[in-house]
Structure formats: structure tokens, C-alpha cells
Design a protein around this motif. Sequence first.
Motif, PDB file in Angstrom:
ATOM      1  N   SER A  88       0.763  -1.344  -0.132  1.00 26.44           N
ATOM      2  CA  SER A  88      -0.323   0.149   0.132  1.00 26.44           C
ATOM      3  C   SER A  88       0.931   1.384   0.173  1.00 26.44           C
ATOM      4  O   SER A  88       2.065   1.350   0.544  1.00 26.44           O
ATOM      5  N   PRO A  89       0.474   2.249  -0.446  1.00 27.42           N
ATOM      6  CA  PRO A  89       1.075   3.698  -0.458  1.00 27.42           C
ATOM      7  C   PRO A  89       1.519   4.023   0.859  1.00 27.42           C
ATOM      8  O   PRO A  89       0.592   3.845   1.485  1.00 27.42           O
ATOM      9  N   PHE A 130      11.590  -2.344 -10.902  1.00 26.53           N
ATOM     10  CA  PHE A 130      10.502  -2.359  -9.770  1.00 26.53           C
ATOM     11  C   PHE A 130      10.999  -1.719  -8.559  1.00 26.53           C
ATOM     12  O   PHE A 130      10.475  -0.828  -8.024  1.00 26.53           O
ATOM     13  N   LEU A 131      11.985  -2.439  -8.106  1.00 23.83           N
ATOM     14  CA  LEU A 131      12.625  -1.653  -6.817  1.00 23.83           C
ATOM     15  C   LEU A 131      13.104  -0.364  -6.906  1.00 23.83           C
ATOM     16  O   LEU A 131      12.964   0.379  -5.891  1.00 23.83           O
ATOM     17  N   ALA A 191       2.857   6.017 -14.061  1.00 20.00           N
ATOM     18  CA  ALA A 191       4.052   6.277 -13.261  1.00 20.00           C
ATOM     19  C   ALA A 191       5.360   5.703 -13.060  1.00 20.00           C
ATOM     20  O   ALA A 191       6.226   6.057 -12.567  1.00 20.00           O
ATOM     21  N   ILE A 192       5.112   4.572 -13.750  1.00 16.11           N
ATOM     22  CA  ILE A 192       6.229   3.494 -13.538  1.00 16.11           C
ATOM     23  C   ILE A 192       6.349   3.041 -14.970  1.00 16.11           C
ATOM     24  O   ILE A 192       5.326   2.804 -15.889  1.00 16.11           O
ATOM     25  N   SER A 193       7.716   2.410 -15.439  1.00 17.08           N
ATOM     26  CA  SER A 193       7.770   2.085 -16.758  1.00 17.08           C
ATOM     27  C   SER A 193       7.099   0.763 -16.709  1.00 17.08           C
ATOM     28  O   SER A 193       7.012  -0.013 -16.074  1.00 17.08           O
ATOM     29  N   ALA A 194       7.095   0.164 -18.124  1.00 15.12           N
ATOM     30  CA  ALA A 194       6.646  -0.891 -18.400  1.00 15.12           C
ATOM     31  C   ALA A 194       7.501  -2.210 -17.859  1.00 15.12           C
ATOM     32  O   ALA A 194       6.945  -3.088 -17.506  1.00 15.12           O
ATOM     33  N   PHE A 205       6.174   4.177  -7.513  1.00 11.33           N
ATOM     34  CA  PHE A 205       5.334   3.109  -7.370  1.00 11.33           C
ATOM     35  C   PHE A 205       4.043   3.593  -6.555  1.00 11.33           C
ATOM     36  O   PHE A 205       3.128   2.883  -6.877  1.00 11.33           O
ATOM     37  N   ASP A 206       4.092   4.443  -5.599  1.00  9.04           N
ATOM     38  CA  ASP A 206       2.902   4.984  -4.758  1.00  9.04           C
ATOM     39  C   ASP A 206       1.941   5.656  -5.560  1.00  9.04           C
ATOM     40  O   ASP A 206       0.842   5.161  -5.627  1.00  9.04           O
TER      41      ASP A 206
END
Length: 330
Positions: free
Chosen positions: A44-45, A320-321, A203-206, A193-194
Amino acid sequence: MATKSAVISLALLSTGSLWWMTYAPERRGLTHHQQHHGARELVSPLETPEPEDPAEVQLGRRLFAEKRLSGGQTVSCQSCHDLQAGGVDHLVRSVGDHGALGNINAPTVYNAYLNSSLFWDGRAETLEEQAGAPITNPKEMNAGWSMVLARLNADASYHSAFQKVYGTPPSREGVVAALAAYERTLITLDSPFDRYLRGHRQAISAEALRGYEKFRSYGCISCHQGANVGGNMYQKFGVMGDYFQDRGHVTSVDWGRFNVTHKEEDRYVFRVPSLRNVARTAPYFHDGSATNLPTAIRVMAHYQLGRHLSQVEVNELAAFLNSLTGVARP
Ligand code: HEC
Ligand code: HEC
């Protein structure tokens, strides 16, 4: 507990994450909202925390950078938890007062207040309890409380600040309360990621999104989950292979939670670290053995999940990280 946790993670690995939906949601750091609606996301954010007393936070901020809290007045909390450098020192093992070499890697102080217990072995339950420990640890600040309190009491500005916040002269309770209040402001909000979790799908890349999918489907999320993407359970390091035998030179530091409970099942068990801002906190693991994120990811996949990852998979998980890096509040 450890056995139970191991069973839980194995249950997840074999039956999928549904099992988790019903298990102890409060221990997984899920918000009430998510518990109520049946969590579809196990991460969760981060939310803006309740405001702390500004005067207390100001005092804690000053104490965090105060070298008079160490015996030789050579180090402060900030020396090992550099807030400009991810809240860590980037050393395999920290260097304390008068150059004393510590025996374990320093975790970040950012978002630490969200962890269900503190230290790699979880031996402190609260930030207040934690904050007193480094001050008297001979390998960290190497001071005594009477010495520290005498120094603070001799300083008129500290004397008046403690009087103002706690109505008493500088005291041990006041020092740890102020440090803890300050640490509760050390939160990193608004990571990509949030933003993704809040509905901003771009907001995040593929690549990072594919990494998140693997983080879930491979089972990383069975241990690294909740608001802090970790920090809310104990797990063995080496579920699917003997990390410590392969690494060699095992010392009592590697026994982890066993040092606290003295139960055999807790040997090599650690409080799972948060992965928030992990791209900024190398080197990794309690022994600082992984110098970069791709190495840490491979080690985790091998020893925790029995998987050998391709370079593409490692890159996706790393992307992702990286999306978990947030912005420190001013
Ligand atoms: C000499 C380096 C050093 C100094 C100085 C130091 N720390 Fe640490 N800190 C560490 C190390 C190493 C650990 C991990 C110890 C362990 O787990 O056994 C740690 C752990 C922590 C943790 C636990 C984080 C978590 O997620 O479990 C917090 C919070 C923390 N320190 C805050 C502080 C505060 C507050 C001060 C000042 C009063 C301080 N530290 C001073 C090195 C240091
Ligand atoms: C069975 C539980 C478990 C699983 C599954 C797991 N981890 Fe971990 N993870 C841990 C524990 C425990 C540690 C701390 C190990 C130590 O240093 O003693 C850790 C540490 C890490 C670290 C280092 C963090 C730091 O600050 O030093 C990274 C990065 C990491 N894990 C990523 C992953 C990834 C990616 C996956 C999936 C491929 C994964 N983990 C799967 C339990 C787990």
C-alpha cells in the motif's frame, strides 16, 4: 513464530496469495480501508503521518546530529544514518565512536517507524526503545547516560528546549522521545510506485511493471509486503538453500532472531527489511555482502525462492525496486 512464518510463506508459494487475504491483516501493515475491502494489493502507498509536536521534532532533529551523544564526541546518529544518502552509511559495517568497527550493516532510518520491530533481529519493539541502544553501544556511540545528560544539562539551549517540550531538564526519557518523534517524520512519500498504486498507471515504466508482476508471482511479496514493502514479519534467510554454509565464516551476528529468543527455530531468522528506497541503501543484507541490487535480487531468488533468474528478470525486478524510491519530507 519462525516455523509458522516459514509455513505461511511456503503456503503462499504453493497456493497463491489468496491464503494471505484472510491472515492477520494488521500484521501485514495493511490499512483499515484495505482490510475492510479485502486487499487486492499486498503493498500500500505511504500516507502522510499524523503531525508531531514541532518543538519536539526540532529537538529530536538537533539530537540526531548531536555528537555529544557519543563518548568521544566523534559520531552522531547522522554519521551512520546519513539523511542525504538514503539514511545509511553505505558501509558493509558501520564505524562508531573513535573508529570502532561494528559487526552488522546499518539499515535506513527512513520509514523505520512503520516496521513492526526494529533491528535486524527485532530486539527493539519501539523507536523509543531503539533510540537509547546506539548511545550506550560500545561499538556505536560508546557513551553512558550520566555523561550524556551532564553534557546536555550544561548547555543552556538544550536545557530550555527540554523544559519547553517536556517540562523537565534533559532526561533519558526526553532524549529517546525526541529522537523517536523526529524519526516519525522521516518518511518518504510519493515514490513512482505509490503514484502507480494511487491510479497513475503511467508513473512506472513497463519494465518496472513487469518487475512488480514477477515480485508478486514469484513470491517476493510473501515476505516483502505492506506499506513498507517489508518490515512486518520474521523470516529465515535461506529458506530454499543454506546461505550461511555457502557464504562461510558464520558468527553469532548471523544467528539473527535466535540471539533474542534462544529458540533453535529462530536461528538465521531476521526481521524482513523494508524495500522502500532500497536502490539508495547499498550494500545489502545484514552482512553487507551484496554490493549492488542485481546481486541482492539474485541471492534472494536463489536462497528464498529456489529460482535462478535471467538477466532480463533481474533487470525487471530492479526497475520495480527502483520505483520504490520516494521523496524525503523537508
Ligand atoms: C556507529 C553507527 C551508528 C550510529 C552512530 C547509530 N546507528 Fe542506528 N544503526 C546502526 C546499525 C549498525 C544498526 C543495525 C543494528 C542491528 O540491527 O543490530 C542500526 C539500526 C538502527 C535502527 C533500526 C532500523 C530498522 O529498520 O530496524 C534505527 C531506527 C536507528 N538505528 C536509529 C539510530 C539513532 C536514532 C541513532 C542515534 C541515537 C543511531 N541509530 C546511531 C548504526 C548506527
Ligand atoms: C521467505 C521470505 C523472503 C522472500 C520470499 C524474499 N525475501 Fe528478500 N529478504 C528477506 C529477508 C529475511 C531479508 C534479510 C536477509 C538478511 O540480510 O539477513 C531480505 C532481504 C532482501 C533485500 C536486501 C534489503 C536490504 O536492505 O539489505 C532485497 C533487495 C530483497 N530481500 C529483495 C527480494 C526480492 C527481489 C525477492 C524475490 C525475488 C525477495 N527478496 C524474496 C526475506 C525474503
